[in-house]
Design a protein around this motif. Structure first.
Motif, PDB file in Angstrom:
ATOM      1  N   ALA A  36       7.292   8.829  22.029  1.00  0.00           N
ATOM      2  CA  ALA A  36       6.210   9.757  22.333  1.00  0.00           C
ATOM      3  C   ALA A  36       6.768  11.157  22.402  1.00  0.00           C
ATOM      4  O   ALA A  36       7.963  11.366  22.633  1.00  0.00           O
ATOM      5  N   ASN A  37       5.893  12.137  22.206  1.00  0.00           N
ATOM      6  CA  ASN A  37       6.257  13.538  22.296  1.00  0.00           C
ATOM      7  C   ASN A  37       6.087  13.978  23.744  1.00  0.00           C
ATOM      8  O   ASN A  37       4.970  14.232  24.198  1.00  0.00           O
ATOM      9  N   ALA A  38       7.178  14.065  24.481  1.00  0.00           N
ATOM     10  CA  ALA A  38       7.097  14.341  25.919  1.00  0.00           C
ATOM     11  C   ALA A  38       6.542  15.733  26.197  1.00  0.00           C
ATOM     12  O   ALA A  38       5.723  15.924  27.102  1.00  0.00           O
ATOM     13  N   LYS A  39       6.979  16.736  25.431  1.00  0.00           N
ATOM     14  CA  LYS A  39       6.510  18.101  25.662  1.00  0.00           C
ATOM     15  C   LYS A  39       5.011  18.216  25.407  1.00  0.00           C
ATOM     16  O   LYS A  39       4.287  18.886  26.154  1.00  0.00           O
ATOM     17  N   ALA A  40       4.543  17.570  24.347  1.00  0.00           N
ATOM     18  CA  ALA A  40       3.110  17.609  24.060  1.00  0.00           C
ATOM     19  C   ALA A  40       2.315  16.862  25.122  1.00  0.00           C
ATOM     20  O   ALA A  40       1.215  17.286  25.508  1.00  0.00           O
ATOM     21  N   TRP A  41       2.869  15.765  25.627  1.00  0.00           N
ATOM     22  CA  TRP A  41       2.166  15.015  26.673  1.00  0.00           C
ATOM     23  C   TRP A  41       2.071  15.818  27.961  1.00  0.00           C
ATOM     24  O   TRP A  41       1.032  15.837  28.618  1.00  0.00           O
ATOM     25  N   ILE A  42       3.144  16.490  28.342  1.00  0.00           N
ATOM     26  CA  ILE A  42       3.135  17.296  29.559  1.00  0.00           C
ATOM     27  C   ILE A  42       2.158  18.456  29.440  1.00  0.00           C
ATOM     28  O   ILE A  42       1.512  18.844  30.415  1.00  0.00           O
ATOM     29  N   SER A  43       2.014  19.014  28.251  1.00  0.00           N
ATOM     30  CA  SER A  43       1.071  20.118  28.041  1.00  0.00           C
ATOM     31  C   SER A  43      -0.360  19.629  27.855  1.00  0.00           C
ATOM     32  O   SER A  43      -1.232  20.415  27.493  1.00  0.00           O
ATOM     33  N   ALA A  44      -0.611  18.346  28.088  1.00  0.00           N
ATOM     34  CA  ALA A  44      -1.949  17.750  28.019  1.00  0.00           C
ATOM     35  C   ALA A  44      -2.538  17.795  26.618  1.00  0.00           C
ATOM     36  O   ALA A  44      -3.754  17.938  26.438  1.00  0.00           O
TER      37      ALA A  44
END
Length: 442
Positions: free
Chosen positions: A182-190
């Motif tokens: 998964a793309n962690a940065k994209a997930w954190i940025s919602a």
């Protein structure tokens, strides 16, 4: 004061009863009840009342993304402002204790907004790790890390229906077959494209547990459609396998051509900072427990060992703060197969160079200072014992004894010369080098 406190307690009980109704719950949130509870009631009153307030806030935000985001924004703002002013706050731990307790309580509630809450916890954890303060680490980052650990390794179910079942059998996604990328940065940025729901839709059908029991009303229809569904499932699985092999091969070719693609974690990641944190043993222990739980498949364990092998360089400067890391590393390489794998990857030669570096540092201290530290030699002893555990394997010894004999004997002779820097750890390391010097001698 007693009448006022009793009135507040009864009002909270009444609000909890009203919040059980979905329509009234939305109405109460629209009236600003969440902000009022956070500002006035969450940190005041008797301990039992504060617990009731936390339960009320969790109930108000149940299955309500808007209210959940509102609560998360309030908590994040309060904690971030406390972190920014923690240097002038003598009681920083008390200023964020109630917010962290509310976060922990909200994570335990199972509803459709769990992803919003986990994202909030992860943001606070990363922000707390950037500050590099022992107070922030102990009061914010460590509670967040414990919350994440409770998510990764939940408690055993206690219900009569599931208490005898293993946790893996209750998961809807099988981790041994699923490629959890998964793309962690994209997930954190919602980012919606990186959400759990979108990720699950793109998962291969074989990784999903489709054996969950259906409702009684649909049992008849399911039996009639079972054969058609099985056929469609087999076709879909075959097609997914074909696509995975096809585009996976293309991706490998592109990666090999383009060497600038980052495939490894950053050297200064939060993981490395937490594992060797000198100010919190609990943080180191929790982080290592999380890594241990994550190594539940062969592929994950291999990737984790490759990552942790790169962290061996930090053992020397960390000293006794590397105890938890070394315990985890020894546990992961306890099987002979993984020792052979790491030997092929060049870990033994790396350990030899690190041992030589530690001995050179001790020799320099011997010549330049008249002071000694009782903990001097901890890293040297740990690295030597780790190297010795590899040499115990006959196949590894036969292949590397000619390369390691120089390192072991030179280390033993160098340690014999130490006088000022000689400690109990140095003596124990010298004994280990002497014992295994004969093993490495051709």
């Amino acid at each position: 004061f007693g009448c006022a406190s009793s009135t507040v307690e009864h009002c909270i009980t009444l609000l909890r009863a009203l919040a059980t109704n979905t329509n009234l719950r939305h109405y109460l949130c629209q009236q600003g009840l969440i902000r009022d509870l956070v500002d006035y009631n969450m940190c005041r009153g008797q301990p039992g009342v504060r617990v009731d307030v936390r339960h009320l806030l969790c109930l108000l935000t149940k299955d309500n993304p808007v209210s959940t985001d509102e609560l998360n924004t309030l908590l994040t703002h309060r904690i971030v402002m406390a972190i920014k002013g923690h240097l002038s706050n003598q009681d920083f731990a008390a200023s964020v204790r109630h917010e962290m307790l509310l976060l922990a309580a909200s994570i335990q509630k199972e509803d459709s907004c769990w992803e919003h809450r986990v994202r909030c916890v992860m943001k606070l954890f990363l922000f707390g790790m950037k500050v590099r303060s022992p107070a922030v680490l102990e009061s914010v980052a460590l509670p967040c890390l414990r919350i994440l650990h409770s998510i990764i390794q939940p408690e055993q179910p206690s219900s009569k229906k599931n208490k005898d079942k293993a946790m893996e059998s209750l998961c809807t996604v099988k981790t041994d077959t699923a490629q959890l990328h998964a793309n962690a940065k994209a997930w954190i940025s919602a980012d919606s494209t990186a959400s759990y729901g979108n990720w699950k839709q793109h998962m291969p059908a074989k990784a999903l547990d489709l054996t969950q029991p259906s409702k009684k009303k649909k049992e008849k229809d399911e039996k009639q459609k079972e054969k058609d569904r099985d056929r469609d499932m087999e076709r879909r699985i075959t097609h997914v396998k074909y696509l995975m092999e096809k585009y996976g091969y293309r991706w490998q070719l592109k990666v090999r051509k383009n060497k600038t693609i980052p495939l490894k974690l950053a050297d200064k990641s939060w993981l490395r900072q937490t594992i060797f944190s000198p100010s919190s043993r609990s943080a180191r222990h929790t982080a290592c427990n999380i890594l241990d739980v994550m190594c539940n498949s062969v592929s994950r364990k291999r990737e984790m060992l490759d990552l942790l092998s790169g962290y061996l360089e930090d053992v020397g400067k960390s000293g006794e703060s590397a105890a938890e890391f070394l315990a985890l590393y020894k546990k992961l390489v306890s099987d002979d197969e993984w020792k052979y794998y790491l030997a092929i990857k060049g870990v033994l030669m790396k350990l030899g160079s690190l041992i030589t570096r530690e001995i050179e540092a001790l020799a320099m201290l011997e010549e330049t200072t008249l002071n000694s530290d009782l903990s001097q030699g901890y890293a040297l002893k740990a690295l030597t014992e780790l190297l010795a555990s590899f040499v115990e394997q006959e196949r590894i010894k036969q292949h590397y004894k000619n390369r390691l004999v120089g390192t072991v004997l030179n280390g033993y002779l160098s340690l014999k010369k130490l006088v000022v820097q000689r400690t109990k750890l140095i003596d124990e390391t010298q004994d280990v080098a002497k014992a295994y010097g004969a093993v490495c001698t051709p």
